[in-house]
Design an enzyme around this catalytic site. Structure first.
Site, PDB file in Angstrom:
ATOM      1  N   THR A  65     -34.581  14.605 -11.701  1.00 42.33           N
ATOM      2  CA  THR A  65     -34.455  15.381 -12.935  1.00 42.33           C
ATOM      3  C   THR A  65     -34.512  14.483 -14.164  1.00 42.33           C
ATOM      4  O   THR A  65     -35.160  14.811 -15.170  1.00 42.33           O
ATOM      5  CB  THR A  65     -33.124  16.148 -12.934  1.00 42.33           C
ATOM      6  OG1 THR A  65     -33.028  16.915 -11.746  1.00 42.33           O
ATOM      7  CG2 THR A  65     -33.021  17.056 -14.143  1.00 42.33           C
ATOM      8  N   TYR A  94     -33.687  28.871  -9.175  1.00 45.75           N
ATOM      9  CA  TYR A  94     -34.248  30.112  -9.723  1.00 45.75           C
ATOM     10  C   TYR A  94     -34.291  31.259  -8.716  1.00 45.75           C
ATOM     11  O   TYR A  94     -33.935  32.390  -9.036  1.00 45.75           O
ATOM     12  CB  TYR A  94     -35.665  29.877 -10.309  1.00 45.75           C
ATOM     13  CG  TYR A  94     -36.164  31.033 -11.138  1.00 45.75           C
ATOM     14  CD1 TYR A  94     -35.692  31.244 -12.423  1.00 45.75           C
ATOM     15  CD2 TYR A  94     -37.101  31.921 -10.621  1.00 45.75           C
ATOM     16  CE1 TYR A  94     -36.142  32.316 -13.186  1.00 45.75           C
ATOM     17  CE2 TYR A  94     -37.556  33.002 -11.377  1.00 45.75           C
ATOM     18  CZ  TYR A  94     -37.073  33.196 -12.656  1.00 45.75           C
ATOM     19  OH  TYR A  94     -37.506  34.250 -13.400  1.00 45.75           O
ATOM     20  N   TYR A 154     -29.428  17.517  -2.422  1.00 44.74           N
ATOM     21  CA  TYR A 154     -28.993  17.395  -3.817  1.00 44.74           C
ATOM     22  C   TYR A 154     -28.434  18.731  -4.253  1.00 44.74           C
ATOM     23  O   TYR A 154     -29.155  19.724  -4.346  1.00 44.74           O
ATOM     24  CB  TYR A 154     -30.181  16.970  -4.685  1.00 44.74           C
ATOM     25  CG  TYR A 154     -29.891  16.776  -6.153  1.00 44.74           C
ATOM     26  CD1 TYR A 154     -28.595  16.642  -6.643  1.00 44.74           C
ATOM     27  CD2 TYR A 154     -30.937  16.694  -7.066  1.00 44.74           C
ATOM     28  CE1 TYR A 154     -28.346  16.453  -7.995  1.00 44.74           C
ATOM     29  CE2 TYR A 154     -30.704  16.506  -8.423  1.00 44.74           C
ATOM     30  CZ  TYR A 154     -29.413  16.382  -8.887  1.00 44.74           C
ATOM     31  OH  TYR A 154     -29.177  16.201 -10.229  1.00 44.74           O
ATOM     32  N   ARG A 159     -27.825  23.289 -12.658  1.00 44.91           N
ATOM     33  CA  ARG A 159     -29.261  23.394 -12.897  1.00 44.91           C
ATOM     34  C   ARG A 159     -29.938  24.438 -12.008  1.00 44.91           C
ATOM     35  O   ARG A 159     -30.943  25.028 -12.395  1.00 44.91           O
ATOM     36  CB  ARG A 159     -29.944  22.038 -12.688  1.00 44.91           C
ATOM     37  CG  ARG A 159     -29.644  21.025 -13.778  1.00 44.91           C
ATOM     38  CD  ARG A 159     -30.490  19.770 -13.590  1.00 44.91           C
ATOM     39  NE  ARG A 159     -30.230  18.789 -14.636  1.00 44.91           N
ATOM     40  CZ  ARG A 159     -30.850  18.755 -15.808  1.00 44.91           C
ATOM     41  NH1 ARG A 159     -31.775  19.662 -16.091  1.00 44.91           N
ATOM     42  NH2 ARG A 159     -30.570  17.814 -16.693  1.00 44.91           N
ATOM     43  N   LYS A 174     -26.284  14.217  -2.532  1.00 52.34           N
ATOM     44  CA  LYS A 174     -25.903  13.919  -3.912  1.00 52.34           C
ATOM     45  C   LYS A 174     -25.153  15.146  -4.402  1.00 52.34           C
ATOM     46  O   LYS A 174     -25.732  16.203  -4.634  1.00 52.34           O
ATOM     47  CB  LYS A 174     -27.135  13.643  -4.774  1.00 52.34           C
ATOM     48  CG  LYS A 174     -26.790  13.348  -6.233  1.00 52.34           C
ATOM     49  CD  LYS A 174     -28.058  13.144  -7.068  1.00 52.34           C
ATOM     50  CE  LYS A 174     -27.699  12.940  -8.541  1.00 52.34           C
ATOM     51  NZ  LYS A 174     -28.909  12.785  -9.395  1.00 52.34           N
ATOM     52  N   ILE A 225     -25.503   8.300  -7.480  1.00 52.55           N
ATOM     53  CA  ILE A 225     -26.838   8.248  -8.077  1.00 52.55           C
ATOM     54  C   ILE A 225     -26.609   8.582  -9.539  1.00 52.55           C
ATOM     55  O   ILE A 225     -26.289   9.715  -9.886  1.00 52.55           O
ATOM     56  CB  ILE A 225     -27.821   9.208  -7.408  1.00 52.55           C
ATOM     57  CG1 ILE A 225     -28.076   8.762  -5.960  1.00 52.55           C
ATOM     58  CG2 ILE A 225     -29.141   9.257  -8.188  1.00 52.55           C
ATOM     59  CD1 ILE A 225     -28.948   9.715  -5.159  1.00 52.55           C
TER      60      ILE A 225
END
Length: 293
Positions: free
Chosen positions: A46, A109, A135, A140, A164, A206
């Site tokens: 990202t 989404y 992740y 997000r 993550k 990370i």
């Protein structure tokens, strides 16, 4: 097994003033990580503004980072999205050449169920020739991978080696650590709670801020892994204001502003992102000018 403990960084993609990839700046940024204690690099996540890069530009970034890294640090490639079939199609040896693992975000989404998330990563695990880091970043994606789902994936597929975890929830992070196998890597995706996650049994981070302050942040993580708590927290509290600053107006506008002051790159970002405001620029500049390494 690839060693992804310690401090990884989610690399930015630096741009020139006309918004093209700044090749020399990317090389400088990679060298800055290698020379200052970072343990591995994450490419096209990202923070790289991956969503605004063309396929040709993504290949260019991969090549530049791989060549500049020259095999010195492990490389993790971001390969994620909300079209399972399209992701699986990317998991070819040619596309993954030079990389040691992939980082794959929960589908965004579409808002899948937990079973949908499981089936999505099942398809990726069965297709991937490389180890996989999950992740989880619900801020997000709008969907939270529950600890039970992460544990189920960890126990079902040997090539899913870690997660993550970026829900920003210490209770959830501890639950993931408790429910997954001992050798499963629970990696912080939130700079501010990296140290408590490490002390709770996490494998590292990370990070975004670590690429701007690699020596300090990686030292903090290493001290945490060694259970040298007081020394680690001393660094944490020194860095905490800057962690707030770099996310105040979104990522990667903040860290790119840091790079401008460090003379590593411009602060250019691509729309719909915009550069840091004058007020934020001044706060970052003041912090850097007084930072004690």
């Amino acid at each position: 097994m690839i060693n992804l403990k310690g401090t990884g960084v989610a690399l930015v993609t630096p741009f020139t003033s006309d918004k093209n990839i700044d090749v020399e700046a990317l090389k400088r940024i990679v060298a800055y990580q290698k020379n200052n204690g970072i343990d591995y690099l994450v490419v096209l996540g990202t923070t790289a503004e991956n969503a605004t890069l063309s396929e040709e530009e993504k290949e260019q970034v991969k090549q530049i980072v791989s060549e500049e890294n020259n095999g010195e640090l492990p490389l993790v490639l971001g390969v994620g999205g909300n079209n399972t079939k399209a992701i699986v199609a990317q998991l070819t040896p040619e596309n993954l050449k030079g990389f040691d693992a992939i980082l794959s975000v929960a589908p965004y989404y579409n808002k899948p169920t937990q079973e949908g998330i499981y089936q999505h990563f099942k398809a990726i695990a069965e297709a991937s020739p490389l180890p996989i880091l999950l992740y989880n970043v619900p801020g997000r994606t709008s969907v939270n991978m529950q600890p039970e789902t992460i544990a189920r994936l960890a126990s079902s597929f040997s090539n899913i080696i870690g997660v993550k975890e970026a829900a920003g929830d210490m209770v959830q992070a501890m639950e993931v650590i408790a429910k997954t196998p001992k050798d499963f890597l629970v990696i912080s995706g939130d700079d501010m709670i990296t140290l408590p996650m490490v002390l709770a049994g996490g494998a590292g981070v990370i990070s975004v801020i670590a690429q701007g302050f690699p020596t300090a942040f990686s030292t903090m993580v290493n001290l945490g892994l060694q259970r040298k708590v007081d020394e680690a927290y001393q660094i944490h509290y020194q860095l905490a204001p800057m962690i707030d600053y770099i996310f105040e107006e979104g990522n990667p506008a903040g860290i790119k502003n840091v790079f401008k002051h460090l003379e590593l790159s411009t602060e250019e970002v691509r729309l719909p992102l915009v550069k840091a405001s004058t007020a934020l620029n001044d706060k970052i500049n003041t912090y850097i000018s007084t930072f004690k390494k």
